[in-house]
Design an enzyme around this catalytic site. Structure first.
Site, PDB file in Angstrom:
ATOM      1  N   VAL A   1     -34.388 -89.340  20.556  1.00 12.02           N
ATOM      2  CA  VAL A   1     -34.472 -88.673  21.856  1.00 12.02           C
ATOM      3  C   VAL A   1     -34.638 -87.161  21.661  1.00 12.02           C
ATOM      4  CG1 VAL A   1     -33.121 -88.077  23.922  1.00 12.02           C
ATOM      5  CG2 VAL A   1     -33.291 -90.465  23.171  1.00 12.02           C
TER       6      VAL A   1
ATOM      7  N   ALA B   1     -29.308 -94.010  21.993  1.00 11.85           N
ATOM      8  CA  ALA B   1     -27.856 -93.809  22.082  1.00 11.85           C
ATOM      9  C   ALA B   1     -27.595 -92.337  22.426  1.00 11.85           C
ATOM     10  CB  ALA B   1     -27.184 -94.185  20.768  1.00 11.85           C
TER      11      ALA B   1
ATOM     12  N   GLN C   1     -26.143 -89.952  20.861  1.00 16.68           N
ATOM     13  CA  GLN C   1     -26.476 -89.030  19.773  1.00 16.68           C
ATOM     14  C   GLN C   1     -27.814 -89.398  19.108  1.00 16.68           C
ATOM     15  OE1 GLN C   1     -25.404 -86.169  18.691  1.00 16.68           O
ATOM     16  NE2 GLN C   1     -23.691 -85.980  20.104  1.00 16.68           N
ATOM     17  N   SER C   2     -28.762 -89.868  19.898  1.00 12.23           N
ATOM     18  CA  SER C   2     -30.057 -90.287  19.352  1.00 12.23           C
ATOM     19  C   SER C   2     -30.862 -89.124  18.780  1.00 12.23           C
ATOM     20  CB  SER C   2     -30.869 -90.952  20.472  1.00 12.23           C
ATOM     21  OG  SER C   2     -32.207 -91.135  20.064  1.00 12.23           O
ATOM     22  N   ASN C   3     -31.291 -89.277  17.541  1.00  9.26           N
ATOM     23  CA  ASN C   3     -32.204 -88.303  16.933  1.00  9.26           C
ATOM     24  C   ASN C   3     -33.609 -88.487  17.486  1.00  9.26           C
ATOM     25  OD1 ASN C   3     -30.251 -87.325  14.891  1.00  9.26           O
ATOM     26  ND2 ASN C   3     -30.385 -89.435  14.177  1.00  9.26           N
TER      27      ASN C   3
END
Ligand SMILES: *Cc1c(COP(=O)(O)O)cnc(C)c1O
Length: 334
Positions: A79, A73, A75-77
């Protein structure tokens, strides 16, 4: 079981601390509550994906990859931590960000994790919510190959059996810490999304025979689908370790009653959980995962679900994502 047999790079700050949460426990009616600080794993802010990435990077380097490809997503942590691992190893990083929550707010689309992804040099491609992300991963990998690169594709959340080995390691580490201080853990509670964290814990605890139940608090899928995903991956992970038969279906339990309006969407109870954890034990949770996990833990504690148990909440990280939700939280911080 012998984890040293698996390729692994070492960059996580381990072991993470196991600490009591006396004020939060007291606020929840005297719950005996501890926290396992996997928000402090050290890789560009850390979080649970860092343990998974140690094993994924081990495999990527063994294969001679020069580019990490992954998705998440906006706001992916996951990524963010993958972009960090790529930077650290001098690899290129191609990521696909799904506009899963539909938010167009400037803090959501440009601050928090995305800002850090860009800072660390990840190449970002945005796609609309509902896109087939596995097909997009394949496309990105093909584009890397077409220009002569060697991609290593990491699934969303780093959740395959190799990644889940990171949480087998966490299970071993946590049980050793509890044994060393004579702490009997009755239950572990964790947010559960792409399933690798819970699956790795379940597989690790089963293979070492620790008999500690794990309760996943779902952040996206309904209970049946979530439990099926976790169970399947726990069996695959235990199979990598040579003992698939030790994982039973009953070991996988997810409560998905606290998702609210959907993945990445916050509500009053999530904000209450963020504030309570911050204002009791200065524990900074995140809006998407640990805030929802704590929303569930608080509700269950108030219902008397935990009784006299000693509970360990796994803090899986994500506080960087808070800055993507500044606008939404503004009115609720009094
Ligand atoms: C990804 C993530 C989770 C969920 O872990 P899964 O292995 O995807 O189930 C929980 N908390 C945070 C902060 C995360 O980034």
């Amino acid at each position: 079981m012998h984890l040293a047999r698996f390729a692994r790079e070492r960059f996580a700050h381990l072991p993470t601390a196991l600490e009591p949460l006396p004020r939060l426990g007291a606020a929840l009616g005297g719950l005996k509550l501890w926290v396992k600080r996997d928000d402090c794993t050290g890789l560009a802010g850390g979080g649970n994906k860092t343990r998974k990435l140690e094993f994924l990077l081990g495999e990527a380097l063994a294969q001679g990859a020069d580019t990490l490809v992954t998705q998440g997503a906006v706001q992916s942590n996951h990524v963010r931590q993958t972009a960090a691992a790529a930077a650290r190893y001098g690899l290129a990083c191609e990521v696909i960000l799904e506009e899963r929550t539909g938010s167009k707010a400037i803090d959501y689309t440009a601050s928090g994790n995305v800002l850090l992804d860009r800072l660390m040099g990840a190449a970002i491609r945005n796609v609309p919510g509902g896109t087939d992300m596995n097909a997009e991963l394949a496309k990105s990998a093909e584009a890397v190959r077409a220009r002569g690169g060697k991609p290593y594709v990491i699934p969303g959340g780093g959740s395959n059996a190799v990644g889940a080995l990171g949480y087998v390691d966490c299970a071993i580490e946590l049980v050793a810490q509890a044994n060393a201080r004579g702490l009997v853990i009755d239950r572990i509670v964790t947010a559960t999304g792409s399933a690798g964290t819970q699956a790795g814990l379940v597989a690790g605890l089963a293979v070492i025979g620790a008999d500690i139940p794990v309760l996943g608090i779902g952040v996206r899928a309904p209970k049946e689908a979530q439990e099926a995903n976790v169970h399947k991956l726990a069996v695959e992970t235990a199979a990598l370790l040579g003992h698939p038969e030790r994982v039973t279906r009953e070991m996988t339990v997810a409560n998905c009653d606290y998702v609210g309006a959907g993945y990445g969407l916050i509500d009053d109870e999530v904000i209450e959980a963020l504030k309570l954890a911050a204002r009791t034990d200065a524990l900074i949770l995140d809006p998407v995962y640990t805030g929802k996990g704590m929303k569930g833990l608080i509700a269950l504690a108030r219902q008397g679900f935990f009784g006299d148990e000693t509970v360990v909440f796994l803090h899986t990280g994500g506080a960087q994502g808070l800055f993507g939700y500044q606008g939404e939280m503004q009115g609720a911080l009094a």
